[in-house]
Design an enzyme around this catalytic site. Structure first.
Site, PDB file in Angstrom:
ATOM      1  N   GLU A  41       0.832  -1.206   0.000  1.00 16.73           N
ATOM      2  CA  GLU A  41       0.000   0.000   0.000  1.00 16.73           C
ATOM      3  C   GLU A  41       0.870   1.261   0.000  1.00 16.73           C
ATOM      4  OE1 GLU A  41      -3.608   1.741   2.897  1.00 16.73           O
ATOM      5  OE2 GLU A  41      -2.282   0.134   3.585  1.00 16.73           O
ATOM      6  N   LYS A 112      -9.346   2.817  -2.466  1.00 18.44           N
ATOM      7  CA  LYS A 112      -9.665   2.121  -1.223  1.00 18.44           C
ATOM      8  C   LYS A 112     -11.021   2.557  -0.668  1.00 18.44           C
ATOM      9  CE  LYS A 112      -7.460   1.037   3.244  1.00 18.44           C
ATOM     10  NZ  LYS A 112      -6.241   1.296   4.047  1.00 18.44           N
ATOM     11  N   CYS A 145      -5.431  -3.232   2.108  1.00 14.41           N
ATOM     12  CA  CYS A 145      -5.247  -3.240   3.559  1.00 14.41           C
ATOM     13  C   CYS A 145      -6.553  -3.440   4.328  1.00 14.41           C
ATOM     14  CB  CYS A 145      -4.511  -1.970   3.985  1.00 14.41           C
ATOM     15  SG  CYS A 145      -3.655  -2.139   5.581  1.00 14.41           S
TER      16      CYS A 145
END
Length: 267
Positions: A41, A112, A145
């Site tokens: 990430e 995300k 994540c």
């Protein structure tokens, strides 16, 4: 159909893209045999920003990115594709993104959906939904994540036909995602490549233990917790299209979506 998938576990250098590129150059040499390489990430910037202004100063536009230009050249040199975390500037907004690219350029971007802790002060919630992209004959999805917590995101990837889900990460909660991600792999019958980072930034310690999971949730490769490390393993992505669990059970055919809606839920 065989392909080699790799994860690169390393520590990007906060605020120093050239130092990060120098690190990656040697690690990607080790991945020369891979077909698809997954990076952590926010690999172009580092993670523990002191402010949105700092994050903004370290961000790049997908269309004008020095970091992505470097990765594109690595893709050309080694004949692989890369999925990387990316601090993305778009107009006046920042997104914690993942970009899939090869020697021809960017294939697709995911932003995300589920922001963690102080990310909420810096980034916009993702607006891409959960796309799946074609990499030759292989269908590739990306999550980032903290998305590991939300089974809905992983299920959508399965319903959209992902063969592989790339999971760039900067995990700081020891062991949780590394235990949960294999379950997402088996319940959706696809491969997962979790590329975590290592090291420390300010008060954060990243947990390493990157892994590659098979369609039965088995761990095909796993990294250590604190060292820079390349994982590489051979998979058959077409196995992800066999959703049969027993001779009378099929992951897709046995679903009961009519029961999954409006069970007293508000959303």
């Amino acid at each position: 159909m065989e392909m080699k998938i790799a994860t690169v576990q390393f520590a990007p250098v906060l605020g120093n893209i050239e130092a990060t590129i120098a690190k990656l150059g040697s690690l990607l040499e080790e991945a020369d045999e891979a077909d698809l390489v997954v990076l952590p990430e926010l690999a172009n910037s580092g993670y523990a920003f002191s402010s949105r202004e700092e994050a903004w100063s370290l961000s790049e536009r997908v269309e004008e990115s020095h970091f992505l230009s470097f990765l594109k050249e690595e893709c050309r040199k080694h004949q692989f594709a890369i999925a990387t975390g990316f601090n993305e500037r778009s107009h006046d907004k920042l997104f914690n993104s993942a970009v899939l690219l090869d020697a021809d350029g960017v294939i697709g971007t995911y932003r995300k959906a589920h922001l963690f802790l102080n990310e909420k002060d810096i980034f916009e919630p993702g607006d891409t939904g959960f796309p799946v992209f074609s990499l030759g004959e292989v269908r590739v999805g990306m999550l980032i994540c903290f998305d590991w917590v939300f089974p809905e995101a992983w299920r959508i990837m399965g319903l959209k036909g992902a063969d592989i889900v790339c999971h760039p990460s900067n995990l700081v909660l020891p062991g949780l995602a590394q235990r949960t991600v294999p379950a997402h792999a088996v319940t959706n019958r696809y491969y997962v490549a979790l590329a975590n980072r290592i090291g420390q930034e300010k008060d954060l310690t990243f947990t390493g233990n990157s892994l590659i999971c098979g369609t039965k949730g088995e761990i095909l490769a796993e990294a250590e917790a604190t060292t820079e490390q390349l994982l590489i393993t051979t998979i058959d992505p077409l196995q992800a299209r066999d959703k049969s669990l027993t001779k009378r059970n099929n992951w897709l055919q046995d679903r009961r979506p009519e029961l999954y809606r409006n069970e007293g839920l508000t959303d």
